[in-house]
Design a protein around this motif. Structure first.
Motif, PDB file in Angstrom:
ATOM      1  N   ASN A   1      -8.631  25.702  28.190  1.00 42.99           N
ATOM      2  CA  ASN A   1      -8.034  24.413  27.846  1.00 42.99           C
ATOM      3  C   ASN A   1      -6.740  24.635  27.073  1.00 42.99           C
ATOM      4  O   ASN A   1      -6.611  25.568  26.287  1.00 42.99           O
ATOM      5  N   VAL A   2      -5.775  23.757  27.314  1.00 44.15           N
ATOM      6  CA  VAL A   2      -4.499  23.769  26.599  1.00 44.15           C
ATOM      7  C   VAL A   2      -4.160  22.314  26.277  1.00 44.15           C
ATOM      8  O   VAL A   2      -4.240  21.443  27.140  1.00 44.15           O
ATOM      9  N   SER A   3      -3.786  22.067  25.014  1.00 44.10           N
ATOM     10  CA  SER A   3      -3.427  20.704  24.561  1.00 44.10           C
ATOM     11  C   SER A   3      -4.589  19.729  24.753  1.00 44.10           C
ATOM     12  O   SER A   3      -4.425  18.623  25.258  1.00 44.10           O
ATOM     13  N   ALA A   4      -5.781  20.184  24.333  1.00 40.28           N
ATOM     14  CA  ALA A   4      -6.974  19.340  24.385  1.00 40.28           C
ATOM     15  C   ALA A   4      -7.499  19.136  22.973  1.00 40.28           C
ATOM     16  O   ALA A   4      -7.524  20.074  22.185  1.00 40.28           O
ATOM     17  N   PRO A   5      -7.929  17.941  22.629  1.00 34.17           N
ATOM     18  CA  PRO A   5      -8.553  17.728  21.325  1.00 34.17           C
ATOM     19  C   PRO A   5     -10.019  18.149  21.346  1.00 34.17           C
ATOM     20  O   PRO A   5     -10.652  18.202  22.403  1.00 34.17           O
ATOM     21  N   ALA A   6     -10.554  18.444  20.154  1.00 37.75           N
ATOM     22  CA  ALA A   6     -11.983  18.729  19.996  1.00 37.75           C
ATOM     23  C   ALA A   6     -12.526  17.820  18.899  1.00 37.75           C
ATOM     24  O   ALA A   6     -11.863  17.601  17.886  1.00 37.75           O
ATOM     25  N   VAL A   7     -13.731  17.288  19.107  1.00 33.84           N
ATOM     26  CA  VAL A   7     -14.343  16.353  18.160  1.00 33.84           C
ATOM     27  C   VAL A   7     -15.798  16.746  17.937  1.00 33.84           C
ATOM     28  O   VAL A   7     -16.502  17.085  18.890  1.00 33.84           O
ATOM     29  N   VAL A   8     -16.240  16.708  16.679  1.00 42.37           N
ATOM     30  CA  VAL A   8     -17.632  17.000  16.339  1.00 42.37           C
ATOM     31  C   VAL A   8     -18.438  15.703  16.368  1.00 42.37           C
ATOM     32  O   VAL A   8     -18.070  14.715  15.730  1.00 42.37           O
ATOM     33  N   LEU A   9     -19.535  15.727  17.116  1.00 39.38           N
ATOM     34  CA  LEU A   9     -20.423  14.572  17.198  1.00 39.38           C
ATOM     35  C   LEU A   9     -21.840  15.073  17.441  1.00 39.38           C
ATOM     36  O   LEU A   9     -22.088  15.817  18.393  1.00 39.38           O
ATOM     37  N   HIS A  10     -22.768  14.673  16.548  1.00 36.93           N
ATOM     38  CA  HIS A  10     -24.179  15.054  16.671  1.00 36.93           C
ATOM     39  C   HIS A  10     -24.351  16.568  16.801  1.00 36.93           C
ATOM     40  O   HIS A  10     -25.055  17.058  17.685  1.00 36.93           O
ATOM     41  N   ASN A  11     -23.677  17.305  15.920  1.00 39.14           N
ATOM     42  CA  ASN A  11     -23.802  18.771  15.848  1.00 39.14           C
ATOM     43  C   ASN A  11     -23.314  19.495  17.104  1.00 39.14           C
ATOM     44  O   ASN A  11     -23.665  20.648  17.327  1.00 39.14           O
ATOM     45  N   LYS A  12     -22.534  18.792  17.900  1.00 38.83           N
ATOM     46  CA  LYS A  12     -21.910  19.435  19.056  1.00 38.83           C
ATOM     47  C   LYS A  12     -20.403  19.233  18.981  1.00 38.83           C
ATOM     48  O   LYS A  12     -19.921  18.241  18.435  1.00 38.83           O
ATOM     49  N   ILE A  13     -19.657  20.183  19.530  1.00 39.16           N
ATOM     50  CA  ILE A  13     -18.201  20.082  19.568  1.00 39.16           C
ATOM     51  C   ILE A  13     -17.794  19.727  20.992  1.00 39.16           C
ATOM     52  O   ILE A  13     -18.053  20.493  21.930  1.00 39.16           O
ATOM     53  N   TYR A  14     -17.174  18.571  21.144  1.00 40.68           N
ATOM     54  CA  TYR A  14     -16.742  18.115  22.461  1.00 40.68           C
ATOM     55  C   TYR A  14     -15.274  18.496  22.674  1.00 40.68           C
ATOM     56  O   TYR A  14     -14.415  18.179  21.853  1.00 40.68           O
ATOM     57  N   ILE A  15     -15.018  19.185  23.777  1.00 43.74           N
ATOM     58  CA  ILE A  15     -13.651  19.556  24.147  1.00 43.74           C
ATOM     59  C   ILE A  15     -13.277  18.687  25.352  1.00 43.74           C
ATOM     60  O   ILE A  15     -13.936  18.727  26.396  1.00 43.74           O
ATOM     61  N   ILE A  16     -12.217  17.904  25.174  1.00 43.46           N
ATOM     62  CA  ILE A  16     -11.934  16.836  26.131  1.00 43.46           C
ATOM     63  C   ILE A  16     -10.643  17.139  26.884  1.00 43.46           C
ATOM     64  O   ILE A  16      -9.542  17.044  26.345  1.00 43.46           O
ATOM     65  N   GLY A  17     -10.776  17.501  28.157  1.00 38.09           N
ATOM     66  CA  GLY A  17      -9.612  17.724  29.002  1.00 38.09           C
ATOM     67  C   GLY A  17      -8.834  18.971  28.615  1.00 38.09           C
ATOM     68  O   GLY A  17      -9.400  19.979  28.197  1.00 38.09           O
ATOM     69  N   GLY A  18      -7.498  18.857  28.730  1.00 35.59           N
ATOM     70  CA  GLY A  18      -6.624  20.003  28.469  1.00 35.59           C
ATOM     71  C   GLY A  18      -6.120  20.592  29.767  1.00 35.59           C
ATOM     72  O   GLY A  18      -6.493  21.710  30.127  1.00 35.59           O
ATOM     73  N   TYR A  19      -5.275  19.817  30.496  1.00 29.78           N
ATOM     74  CA  TYR A  19      -4.811  20.159  31.849  1.00 29.78           C
ATOM     75  C   TYR A  19      -5.989  20.245  32.818  1.00 29.78           C
ATOM     76  O   TYR A  19      -5.957  20.988  33.799  1.00 29.78           O
ATOM     77  N   THR A  20      -7.029  19.503  32.532  1.00 27.80           N
ATOM     78  CA  THR A  20      -8.208  19.467  33.387  1.00 27.80           C
ATOM     79  C   THR A  20      -8.931  18.143  33.154  1.00 27.80           C
ATOM     80  O   THR A  20      -8.689  17.473  32.154  1.00 27.80           O
ATOM     81  N   ARG A  21      -9.815  17.756  34.083  1.00 25.43           N
ATOM     82  CA  ARG A  21     -10.637  16.555  33.918  1.00 25.43           C
ATOM     83  C   ARG A  21     -11.920  16.864  33.163  1.00 25.43           C
ATOM     84  O   ARG A  21     -12.655  15.962  32.790  1.00 25.43           O
ATOM     85  N   ARG A  22     -12.155  18.138  32.918  1.00 24.60           N
ATOM     86  CA  ARG A  22     -13.444  18.568  32.402  1.00 24.60           C
ATOM     87  C   ARG A  22     -13.662  18.169  30.941  1.00 24.60           C
ATOM     88  O   ARG A  22     -12.773  18.261  30.114  1.00 24.60           O
TER      89      ARG A  22
END
Length: 583
Positions: free
Chosen positions: A471-492
């Motif tokens: 991932n590049v230029s994707a934010p990460a957020v902590v929620l319910h003891n998990k780290i969500y990585i959202i996108g980043g030149y991808t839909r994933r």
């Protein structure tokens, strides 16, 4: 010729009830067929027993049972003033009564005694209309004396919502210890913990001789975890009242050791009754608010705008503007204060080490202690009372591996161990006393398949390769003891379980997305703006606001930003007194 069958007419005279009541009142006024006299003091009021019995359970019990009033022609109405009794009898026969500040309590008391429920509630409605922060505590006491739940509920609601104003009233200082404790225990007080502390101090100083000894028990009502460390250790710790209490000083010292330990100590190592104090939740009256700040607007120029999302009305409102335009600054929240860190100034293209702060409470920008090094295109993350700033580009425009942290307890920056590999635009999140850095790109702009982990307490880094990370230029957020990585030149979208060291695949984004921002609000993920790659491999800007619910593993659209935006900050700030709404 036979007439058609007549349909049945069910006639109801809408004016019959009022006309009958009007006639009964005339009979009363002319003393015709009256069979009982209600007496208050020297005032005598002739009435009809059947009208009184029909109007009130009190009179029904009096005249329809074997009480002595059944046989009496005159009944003494003890405890009711003549003028009030006259008004209530008029109300019984006409349905009309005049309520004002002079008579409302007397009418309410009589209505309660004589069991006129609707009249009682009418008095309550009148008093509710008079509610103000400076009288709502008195109204609560009154409601308890009158056993009026509707007034008590409204008065308490005002006391909780307007506690900032209520705390300044003389009535608060007149509360008993039990009453004050009841308020301070309430989760719905709309005030920050600093104000809660100042309120209890003001209450003690109102009568220091008899109240000084209550400081130990009252201080336990302050939710220390949600105090700004500077306020706690520089103001509260030095307060003479606090210093006079051994227990208070022990509690503050426990907080100090816990914050300094950064995970190397357990809460159970401290004073016995400290654990419930530290675990006390934030008061539920606080609102978690989505704030969007900075970035590049409509692909034209760097934005000074700061916006707050009014979730109730689904509208964006403008906050005070950033003092300067900053390109690729970093954005982070700590102690419900928004920090804008570093960046490239667009007027003279200088790399900045300046730190700007914004509080929703004041809606004013201030400058904070500057960083040790100027940098832009870096990452910032908060944890406990720290802000960590990682990597980015320095004044020489070279990729940096350096890391520094801001200690809000002492208002100072300090260098910590540099990251093992310098990367640009990674996804960064902090949880469980560690900072996790996923992916990014190296100096040649090639994606890096790495997870770099910083242990905050040990000031040590570790790294591990992982093929899932790209991932590049994707934010990460902590929620319910998990780290969500959202996108980043991808839909994933993937969720990283730190304990299991495993990735969980989540519902994809609608398009390949990057340079967007994300935050957690009300146990859901919100992403704002960014850029996406269209079907023709053209990069376009976005103005969308989208929400991910981990319970349903689904994305929904929540509207749009006022303009297209990327490289901005999207943060959740907690605020009790939302003065920005008045701006």
């Amino acid at each position: 010729m036979d007439l058609p069958a007549v349909e049945v007419l069910h006639y109801k005279d809408a004016e019959h009830s009022s006309a009958l009541l009007l006639q009964l009142n005339k009979l009363r006024e002319e003393n015709i067929l009256t069979d009982v006299v209600l007496r208050a003091g020297m005032t005598e009021i002739p009435c009809h027993r059947n009208v009184l019995v029909s109007s009130s359970p009190y009179f029904r019990a009096m005249f329809c049972n074997n009480f002595m009033e059944t046989q009496q022609s005159k009944v003494e109405m003890k405890g009711v003033k003549p003028a009030i009794l006259s008004s209530i009898v008029d109300y019984v026969y006409t349905g009309l009564i005049s309520i004002d500040l002079e008579n409302v309590l007397h009418i309410m008391q009589a209505a309660s005694m004589l069991q006129y429920g609707r009249l009682f509630e009418a008095c309550s409605d009148f008093l509710q209309a008079q509610l103000r922060p400076d009288n709502c505590l008195s109204m609560i006491r009154l409601s308890e004396m009158m056993n009026c739940e509707s007034l008590r509920k409204k008065a308490k609601e005002m006391a909780m919502k307007r506690f900032s104003d209520v705390s300044l009233s003389e009535d608060l200082c007149e509360l008993s210890l039990e009453e004050l404790t009841w308020y301070l225990n309430d989760d719905s007080i709309c005030a920050d913990e600093e104000q809660v502390f100042e309120t209890l101090v003001a209450w003690i100083h109102h009568d220091p001789v008899s109240r000084r000894g209550t400081i130990s028990s009252l201080f336990k009502k302050v939710r220390l975890r949600h105090l700004h460390p500077t306020y706690l250790f520089q103001f509260i710790a030095n307060d003479p009242l606090i210093q006079s209490s051994t227990l208070c000083t022990e509690i503050i010292e426990s907080v100090r050791r816990l914050m300094f330990s950064i995970g190397t100590k357990s809460i159970r190592d401290f004073v016995v009754d400290f654990k419930p104090l530290w675990a006390a939740p934030q008061r539920c009256s606080y609102d978690d608010t989505l704030v969007v700040v900075g970035g590049r607007r409509n692909n034209e120029q760097t934005s000074r705008e700061a916006l707050v999302f009014d979730e109730k009305n689904q509208k964006w409102q403008h906050l005070a503007k950033l003092p300067v335009r900053l390109h690729k600054a970093s954005y982070v929240a700590l102690h419900s204060i928004l920090y804008v860190v570093g960046g490239l100034t667009t007027n003279c293209s200088q790399v900045s080490r300046t730190v700007y702060t914004l509080s929703l409470k004041t809606n004013q920008w201030r400058t904070a202690e500057p960083m040790l090094e100027p940098r832009f295109a870096h990452q910032s993350v908060s944890y406990l009372h720290y802000i960590f700033v990682l990597g980015g580009l320095g004044s020489d425009r070279q990729l940096a591996a350096s890391v520094e942290r801001f200690n809000s307890m002492f208002n100072q920056w300090e260098a910590v161990s540099p990251m093992p590999e310098a990367v640009l635009h990674p996804a960064v999140a902090a949880t469980n006393h560690r900072i996790y850095m996923f992916g990014g790109q190296d100096a040649t702009h090639s994606p890096v398949r790495l997870i770099q982990v910083y242990h905050i307490g040990r000031n040590m880094w570790s790294k591990m390769e992982n093929r899932t990370v790209k991932n590049v230029s994707a934010p990460a957020v902590v929620l319910h003891n998990k780290i969500y990585i959202i996108g980043g030149y991808t839909r994933r979208v993937i969720a990283y379980d730190t304990e299991a060291n495993d990735f969980i695949k989540c519902a994809n984004l609608k398009e390949r997305r990057m340079h967007h921002a994300a935050t957690c609000l009300n146990n859901k993920l919100y992403i704002t703006g960014g850029r996406y790659v269209s079907g023709h491999d053209v990069i376009e800007d976005l103005d969308t606001l989208e929400c991910y619910d981990p319970k349903t593993d689904a994305w929904t659209c929540k509207g749009t930003l006022p303009y297209k935006l990327f490289d901005h900050g999207s943060l959740t700030l907690t605020c009790a007194a939302q003065n920005w709404k008045k701006s």
